[in-house]
Design a protein around this motif. Structure first.
Motif, PDB file in Angstrom:
ATOM      1  N   ALA A   1       3.664  -0.443  -5.119  1.00 31.26           N
ATOM      2  CA  ALA A   1       2.457  -1.039  -4.551  1.00 31.26           C
ATOM      3  C   ALA A   1       2.205  -0.515  -3.139  1.00 31.26           C
ATOM      4  CB  ALA A   1       2.572  -2.558  -4.536  1.00 31.26           C
TER       5      ALA A   1
ATOM      6  N   TRP B   1       0.906   3.305  -3.570  1.00 33.04           N
ATOM      7  CA  TRP B   1       0.040   3.586  -4.731  1.00 33.04           C
ATOM      8  C   TRP B   1      -0.892   4.777  -4.470  1.00 33.04           C
ATOM      9  CZ3 TRP B   1      -5.313   3.602  -5.093  1.00 33.04           C
ATOM     10  CH2 TRP B   1      -6.009   3.120  -3.982  1.00 33.04           C
TER      11      TRP B   1
ATOM     12  N   LYS C   1      -4.288   2.304   3.706  1.00 30.39           N
ATOM     13  CA  LYS C   1      -3.670   1.546   2.616  1.00 30.39           C
ATOM     14  C   LYS C   1      -4.617   1.290   1.451  1.00 30.39           C
ATOM     15  CE  LYS C   1       0.293   0.954   4.672  1.00 30.39           C
ATOM     16  NZ  LYS C   1       1.520   1.583   4.137  1.00 30.39           N
ATOM     17  N   LYS C   2      -5.911   1.538   1.638  1.00 24.31           N
ATOM     18  CA  LYS C   2      -6.897   1.129   0.635  1.00 24.31           C
ATOM     19  C   LYS C   2      -7.628   2.283  -0.025  1.00 24.31           C
ATOM     20  CE  LYS C   2      -6.630  -3.421   1.071  1.00 24.31           C
ATOM     21  NZ  LYS C   2      -6.288  -4.307  -0.074  1.00 24.31           N
TER      22      LYS C   2
ATOM     23  N   GLY D   1      -6.255  -1.052  -4.663  1.00 26.40           N
ATOM     24  CA  GLY D   1      -4.821  -1.197  -4.552  1.00 26.40           C
ATOM     25  C   GLY D   1      -4.151  -0.734  -5.828  1.00 26.40           C
TER      26      GLY D   1
ATOM     27  N   ASN E   1      -8.696  -0.810  -8.691  1.00 30.01           N
ATOM     28  CA  ASN E   1      -9.373   0.064  -7.740  1.00 30.01           C
ATOM     29  C   ASN E   1     -10.668   0.573  -8.348  1.00 30.01           C
ATOM     30  OD1 ASN E   1      -8.774   2.945  -8.886  1.00 30.01           O
ATOM     31  ND2 ASN E   1      -6.768   1.932  -8.838  1.00 30.01           N
TER      32      ASN E   1
END
Length: 406
Positions: free
Chosen positions: A214, A217, A263-264, A314, A318
């Protein structure tokens, strides 16, 4: 039709069975992939919701099912990594971790084969080879992620075995029958703890694996691939007939890369070149009589494909938007005909009758992924196709399911 339905039921049953159970406790559990994209052979065939797919390193056998309509066509692809299966699968993880950088890259080589039935009722069959050249994070190289777990459960197992041996000796040596029920209960409890060590250890490893995958990713990576696709015209019974000479029967080589942004976000890019034979149809005119006849010629051509995809989300959900551009090496039918055909004496080509399969150069797609669990992902997308003047020509919804056969 019964064979198609049976095949579909078998694949879907295997996929949904994985939703209801975790990996068996006697198998080594470790994080294996950050994403489950479509098989490379489906990339070439253009039947994936996203045509600029994410990079990934699949360490288990995988099945893909893709469809553009609700008919039960067996649009299936199978994917596996033969080097990994031969040398590292079901081995202690330290063997892979101690391997050279070249061997680890070789272990990422995967083979996929697949077949689809397209909108022209042609049967397309092909294969693809893909290898990873660069990976920002390798889940299997996270050596420190499980070190304390292994040491802790190893010590617990040794302590429980020593305790069990001591209890069994006490049971054999005691002469007090009132102590025996209590000793037997302690022995049973100790045996249960020993039997549960693997499942408790694997559950803890799995939870850490989820956190690791996670967190990364959208890790950056780079893949290189090569594939071959054949497209056959079929009769009403589905038997293969003549080979279709257009972009659907081709060799292809491509580079596919992904770059994590924060992170996104995940930015992916694709450059692919396809080599194929292009069938040209035209009218040949007799300069003496003026009579015209339909004639065919075959020219060698290339197709260049470039695209970019941006994903937001994530590890489990997504969404993406992408742009794909395609262009033929020989830009016009007349240019292709000049390279492939010379009119015999007394004949001339009627220039405005030269035809080939038209490639619409611009495609904008949007959609997303829904990863049910570690083994199953649903990909969905809407594809909007435009001609060179940006006139909207087609709208295609595409859905696929990828299932890791753990």
């Amino acid at each position: 039709m019964s064979l198609r339905i049976s095949l579909l039921i078998a694949v879907m049953a295997s996929c949904f069975a994985s939703l209801a159970q975790e990996e068996p406790a006697n198998k080594r559990v470790s994080p294996k992939e950050f994403a489950i994209p479509a098989s490379p052979i489906f990339d070439i065939m253009g039947v994936t919701p996203s045509q600029v797919n994410r990079t990934a390193d699949i360490k288990d056998f995988k099945v893909d099912w893709s469809f553009k309509s609700w008919r039960l066509n067996p649009n299936l692809a199978l994917q596996s990594q033969p080097i990994w299966e031969l040398f590292y699968h079901r081995k202690d993880l330290t063997k892979y971790q101690a391997a050279s950088n070249f061997m680890r890259k070789l272990a990422s080589l995967d083979l996929s084969i697949g077949s689809i039935q397209d909108e022209n009722e042609d049967r397309r069959i092909g294969f693809a080879l893909k290898a990873n050249l660069f990976r920002q994070h390798d889940p299997l190289m996270a050596k420190d992620l499980y070190a304390d777990i292994s040491d802790r459960y190893k010590q617990e197992k040794e302590d429980l075995q020593a305790t069990l041996k001591q209890l069994e000796q006490q049971l054999d040596s005691t002469t007090n029958i009132l102590e025996k029920p209590g000793l037997r209960e302690q022995i049973r409890s100790t045996e249960e703890q020993l039997l549960s060590i693997n499942s408790r250890r694997n559950n803890e490893i799995t939870e850490r694996a989820k956190i690791f995958t996670a967190e990364h990713w959208n890790a950056s990576s780079l893949d290189i691939a090569f594939g071959r696709v054949y497209s056959y015209q079929t009769d009403p019974e589905g038997s293969l007939k003549s080979l279709r000479l257009n972009r659907n029967t081709a060799y292809a080589g491509w580079i596919n890369g992904s770059l994590g942004l924060g992170k996104k976000f995940l930015l992916s890019g694709l450059f692919r070149t396809s080599w194929y034979e292009e069938e040209l149809e035209f009218q040949l005119r007799n300069t003496q009589t003026g009579e015209e006849q339909t004639t065919l010629a075959v020219a060698e051509n290339m197709l260049f494909t470039m695209g970019a995809n941006i994903r937001y989300g994530g590890p489990y959900f997504n969404f993406f938007a992408e742009f794909l551009y395609e262009q033929k090496g020989l830009k016009t039918p007349l240019e292709a005909l000049e390279k492939a055909f010379g009119a015999p004496a007394g004949f001339e080509v009627v220039g405005n009758t030269v035809k080939w399969d038209v490639v619409q150069p611009n495609t904008i797609s949007f959609g997303g992924d829904w990863r049910f669990n570690r083994s199953v992902v649903l990909n969905y997308g809407m594809r909007c196709i435009f001609d060179k003047s940006w006139t909207f020509t087609r709208f295609i919804p595409v859905v696929s399911i990828a299932c890791m056969m753990r």
